[in-house]
Each structure stands twice: as C-alpha cells, then as structure tokens.
Design an enzyme around this catalytic site. Structure first.
Site, PDB file in Angstrom:
ATOM      1  N   GLU A   1      -6.381   4.283   2.471  1.00 27.46           N
ATOM      2  CA  GLU A   1      -4.987   4.690   2.271  1.00 27.46           C
ATOM      3  C   GLU A   1      -4.296   4.738   3.632  1.00 27.46           C
ATOM      4  O   GLU A   1      -4.878   5.167   4.610  1.00 27.46           O
ATOM      5  CB  GLU A   1      -4.930   6.085   1.622  1.00 27.46           C
ATOM      6  CG  GLU A   1      -3.502   6.555   1.350  1.00 27.46           C
ATOM      7  CD  GLU A   1      -3.424   7.911   0.640  1.00 27.46           C
ATOM      8  OE1 GLU A   1      -4.387   8.689   0.728  1.00 27.46           O
ATOM      9  OE2 GLU A   1      -2.388   8.178   0.002  1.00 27.46           O
TER      10      GLU A   1
ATOM     11  N   LYS B   1       1.430   4.464  -5.792  1.00 32.85           N
ATOM     12  CA  LYS B   1       0.830   5.763  -6.129  1.00 32.85           C
ATOM     13  C   LYS B   1       1.687   6.485  -7.166  1.00 32.85           C
ATOM     14  O   LYS B   1       2.895   6.673  -6.942  1.00 32.85           O
ATOM     15  CB  LYS B   1       0.729   6.585  -4.847  1.00 32.85           C
ATOM     16  CG  LYS B   1      -0.019   7.895  -4.962  1.00 32.85           C
ATOM     17  CD  LYS B   1      -0.096   8.529  -3.555  1.00 32.85           C
ATOM     18  CE  LYS B   1      -1.033   9.701  -3.487  1.00 32.85           C
ATOM     19  NZ  LYS B   1      -1.149  10.204  -2.088  1.00 32.85           N
TER      20      LYS B   1
ATOM     21  N   CYS C   1      -5.727   7.892  -3.931  1.00 36.99           N
ATOM     22  CA  CYS C   1      -5.977   9.266  -3.471  1.00 36.99           C
ATOM     23  C   CYS C   1      -5.760  10.328  -4.546  1.00 36.99           C
ATOM     24  O   CYS C   1      -6.606  10.514  -5.407  1.00 36.99           O
ATOM     25  CB  CYS C   1      -5.141   9.541  -2.230  1.00 36.99           C
ATOM     26  SG  CYS C   1      -5.705  10.991  -1.303  1.00 36.99           S
TER      27      CYS C   1
END
Ligand SMILES: *[C@@H]1O[C@H](CO)[C@@H](O)[C@H](O)[C@H]1NC(C)=O
Length: 282
Positions: free
Chosen positions: A50, A119, A160
């Site tokens: 990331e 995301k 994440c």
C-alpha cells in the site's frame, strides 16, 4: 470448479516489502529493481505494498497523487512487462475528477491494465487520548469490488482496512476466486494484534489463499508500519512471512489445495442462506 480445474497448477508469488521514502522517483526505481529481482528468483506474480510511491499519511496524498496514466502507473506497466509478471501494484494516491482515491492497479505481463481497485473502506479512527487518522478528510471511497484473472485462477484485490470486512473476501470466493490480495500498512499496535489473524481468518472462512503486502518500517517513522508481509494458504497455514525490514517474501502456491480444502471441509456448499440471506437486515 471447471475454471479452477483448467487453471495452471502452481504459481510462485512474491511480496515486495519495500522501503518507502519521501522521493517518489527513488520509490519507483526501488520498486522496479525489487520486482525484477523477484522475477529473476522465479516469481510469476508480484505484489507491492500500500502507498508504495509516497509516505503514508493524509498530509502526503495530495502532493503525491497522480491521474491515471501518470508516472507511477506508467512505471508499473513497464515493470510488469520488463519482468514478465502479473503485478499487483500496491496502491498509490490517485487523482480523478478533482477527487483523491487510494488505488491499486493490476498489470499483466504484457503491461496491460487488468484491474483497478479504489479502497472502499476508508480508515477513520479517533481514539480518545490516542491517535486520530481520518482518510476521509482527503480521500473518497471507491464503490466497487475488484477481481482479475490469471492462468492460476481469479484473484480478488482489496486494500488494508478493507481486510477487516469479511464480506469482500467471501463474495470473491463465492464468485470462484482462489485468493485475496491485500496491499496494506497496519501499524505497530494493530499489526501484532490483527494483521496475521485477519489474513488467516479470511483464508479459513473462504478456503482461499490470502496475502498481505506491507511497506517496510519507515526509518523516519512518519507512520509506524508493522511490516510482516505474509502469505497464507486455504487451510489458514502461514506459507511465508517476514519481520519489518525491507525483504521479498516468496510462496509457492499449489492451486489444487483450494479444491482439496473445499472438498474435505465443505463449508462453501453447506451454508444456510435460508437462515441468513442478508445479515444487513438483522
Ligand atoms: C495504530 O492504530 C490504532 C487504531 O487503528 C491506534 O489505536 C494506535 O494508537 C495506533 N498505533 C500507533 C503506534 O500509532
């Protein structure tokens, strides 16, 4: 299952736990040399962490952000082609239509864009007396689930904090994905508590491979990264992991294990959707 049976049997996956600094050009050059190193070691699929081109933090995203086709995505396409690998390009701050996203792009060995994941769960935390971190102050959330195809089967991608939401991995698995890939940067509090646990949980619930690729611990400690890039198999065993220093983590994934695990512990066909068709309605 027909698709899985037709897929090639084994893939060597590499997670590049990159040392990420403040110089974007140096981050891109470092990523290139590590991706080539992984390919020379036999990796056919490589994942970057990331925020691999920028320090992680809401104060950096605007400065480092690029539109599609910017220097970082151009560098990723070239790396995939040069190394002849499937490349899960970690994530970068992306600028689109005047808004910023935390975006993962996936590239084929011919340098073609295979998928783009923005995301979907933004990391907003406010711990009384502790830290406050609000991605949503500067980022927009993506609004789609993401998968891509390879000779070894389909893989889902999420970033994440998305890892904490089991529905994404479950949907990917039910659509036939054999793995979930997560560029991520947990910190030194949540990392030891949950990073491996979440990767193993997503694997055991769905009988898929999972992998999380983190940046190395930042020497300047702008963000206390846990590191520990990790690959987990469909029986939830850790295949390979590392500490917090720059490293490349390799795993040989035997795709037959997905089918074997699903056959021996048949949770995927024994769900009682008559009892829990939609948990959101509970
Ligand atoms: C890491 O993040 C958690 C919240 O997700 C926070 O409570 C904790 O203080 C953070 N740790 C460090 C070392 O910043």
């Amino acid at each position: 299952m027909a698709a899985a049976a037709a897929a090639a049997a084994r893939v060597k996956l590499a997670l590049v736990q990159l040392a990420v600094g403040a110089q974007k050009a140096a981050n891109l050059a470092n990523a290139r040399s590590r991706v080539l190193e992984a390919a020379r070691a036999g990796a056919q699929m490589v994942m970057l962490p990331e925020c691999f081109n920028s320090p992680y933090g809401t104060q950096y995203f605007g400065e480092y952000a690029e539109e599609a086709g910017g220097e970082s995505t151009a560098a990723l396409a070239a790396m995939a082609r040069e190394a002849q690998v499937y490349l899960v390009g970690g994530s970068i701050p992306e600028r689109a239509g005047g808004r910023l996203f935390n975006t993962c792009t996936v590239w084929g060995p011919d340098g073609a864009l295979l998928a783009r994941h923005r995301k979907v769960h933004l990391f907003d935390i406010d711990v009384p007396g502790g830290i406050t971190f609000r991605e949503s102050d500067v980022l927009q959330a993506g609004d789609a689930l993401t998968e891509f195809g390879t000779p070894w089967g389909r893989f889902g991608v999420a970033i994440c904090y998305d890892m904490r939401f089991p529905e994404m991995a479950m949907i990917a698995a039910r659509r036939g994905c054999v793995g979930m890939l997560y560029p991520g940067a947990f910190n030194t509090t949540t990392g030891p508590l949950h990073w491996e646990l979440l990767l193993r949980a997503r694997a055991v619930d769905n009988q898929i491979f999972t992998a999380g690729c983190s940046p190395a611990r930042d020497a300047a400690v702008t963000y206390p990264t846990w590191g520990h890039s990790t690959i987990v198999d469909p029986l939830a065993r850790v295949v390979a992991t590392t500490g917090d220093a720059p490293d490349i983590v390799y795993g040989d994934l035997d795709m037959q294990l997905v089918e074997d695990t699903r056959r021996s512990i048949p949770v995927s066909t024994q769900r009682r959707f008559d009892l829990y068709p939609d948990v959101a309605s509970q």
